[in-house]
Design a protein around this motif. Structure first.
Motif: not given
Ligand code: ATP
Ligand code: MG
Length: 416
Positions: A220, A224, A397
């Motif tokens: 990823q 992430q 995020h």
């Protein structure tokens, strides 16, 4: 009563996020009480690079080093202050610079751990040294790369013996890929290593006597890679991962290190156990960032207040005695190693030391992370790390993941 003042030095490169967090938590924590009612205060300074006298006295009591793995001026300064001034260092410049990934593999194999089969192959390109041509002509044995790879078995990994940040790492499925990767390795010294088809990738971050095991997704993008997943390992496998990390750290006297293990069918395979400058970026660790900062503060404060001493000698025989014990199972050896590691990290004393201070620190960190100052740090970090068009996305995020931490931590403290 007079207070003992301790100065913590930060030897930094480009990082701004975690040092600001560390400084802030230390400031909010304020003075700490030691044994017999002694009082300790802490100041944090960023170390500058300049000429230094070998007999000069440094002003710091403890240094967190994030620079010496590539910058040789601070590296040599660290050796001086370790040997001459008994300064407490995270991490020792001796073991981290002479004992990289390769040395960790050797130690772990010697101790009976399940490091995948690994071979070191000579440089592809000639070494840049006037003596090389003669030496190589006289002593380098030709070798059959394909035969070695066939013996390990495909797929395999080719990667530098001292690697980091995926530099020069390739997964190899056949002889053509093998030759292409070796040709490309050039001046890098490479390992060939059997690939493990793993079920889960556990990456653990150890800071002193504490370890956080996280589910890692190496394919990823950076932000992430660490998944927020609390029970991705069975209790036994989780304990084994923690023990192996602590063991390697105690063995080499590394106190701030991240370790990688591949778990396949309940078996734990260590693959990367020497990261002198482990990633603790807010953008990578997100949910786990408050834990990392809190633990770094806890370990430094514990080391300073209790007068913990660093010793450069490794005393490896104590570990080898367990490894060589006839009839001892793998599990029994791990238990023995764990006792040595816990003794090295003085784990019980560390727990006792923090027992009556932990809830105050927990409240301080929770209050800070939930408040506007932390949000400013989050915004500044995103602005430094990502291009303008991605700022909004990454701010949202990270805010999401950190508010999840605030929620979980609030619930945890309410129960405690
Ligand atoms: N033996 C192996 N079996 C399976 N996968 C492997 C093996 N060795 C390496 N890998 C994969 O390659 C990646 C990089 O390997 P490694 O960690 O050894 O290199 P690195 O340069 O130290 O990377 P990083 O800085 O991300 O830790 C690992 O995260 C893993 O996904
Ligand atoms: Mg790695």
């Amino acid at each position: 009563m007079t207070a003992t003042r301790h100065i913590i030095g930060l030897l930094l490169g480009t990082e701004e996020d975690w040092p600001a967090a560390f400084e802030e938590i230390l400031l909010r924590l304020g003075p700490v009480e030691g044994t017999g009612g002694s009082r300790h205060t802490f100041d944090c300074e960023r170390i500058t690079i300049e000429p230094f006298w070998l007999r000069g006295r440094p002003r710091y009591d403890l240094v967190i080093d994030r620079l010496a793995y590539w910058y040789y001026v601070p590296r040599e300064w660290l050796k001086k202050v370790a040997l001459m001034d008994g300064m407490y260092l995270l991490n020792s410049p001796f073991t981290f610079q002479s004992m990289e990934k390769h040395a960790a593999y050797c130690a772990m194999m010697r101790l009976g751990l399940k490091v995948p089969e690994t071979v070191l192959v000579p440089f592809k390109n000639p070494v840049d040294n006037a003596r090389y041509a003669y030496t190589a002509a006289r002593y380098n044995r030709p070798f059959d790369l394909e035969a070695i790879a066939a013996q390990i078995g495909y797929p395999l990994y080719m990667k530098p013996y001292d690697g980091g940040a995926w530099r020069g790492v390739s997964r190899i499925g056949n002889p053509a890929e093998l030759h292409a990767a070796y040709d490309a390795s050039g001046e890098m010294l490479m390992h060939l290593q059997k690939a493990i088809d793993y079920d889960v990738f556990a990456r653990s971050l150890s800071i002193g006597a504490e370890t956080m095991v996280m589910s890692f997704q190496p394919d990823q993008p950076m932000h992430q890679r660490y998944a927020v997943h609390h029970s991705f390992l069975s209790a036994e496998v989780g304990a084994e991962v923690v023990t192996i990390g602590r063991l390697v750290n105690a063995f080499f006297k590394w106190e701030f290190n991240s370790c990688e293990t591949l778990v396949a069918g309940g078996e734990v395979y260590p693959i990367d156990y020497a990261n002198a400058c482990p990633d603790v970026a807010l953008t990578s660790l997100h949910y786990y960032f408050p834990w990392a900062m809190k633990t770094l503060v806890k370990w430094c404060v514990f080391a300073l207040v209790t007068g913990r001493r660093a010793k450069p000698d490794l005393e490896t025989d104590r570990y080898f005695a367990i490894a060589d014990e006839p009839g001892m199972s793998y599990e029994e050896k791990l238990k023995g190693y764990r006792e040595l590691a816990d003794a090295y990290f003085d784990s019980e004393r560390y727990q006792d030391f923090w027992a009556d201070k932990q809830s105050r620190l927990d409240e301080i960190v929770l209050d800070w992370v939930a408040g506007p100052d932390f949000d400013q740090l989050l915004i500044r970090t995103v602005q430094l790390v990502y291009p303008v068009h991605e700022h909004d996305k990454f701010i949202a995020h990270l805010r999401g993941l950190l508010s999840l931490w605030v929620r979980d931590e609030t619930a945890r403290l309410a129960v405690a």
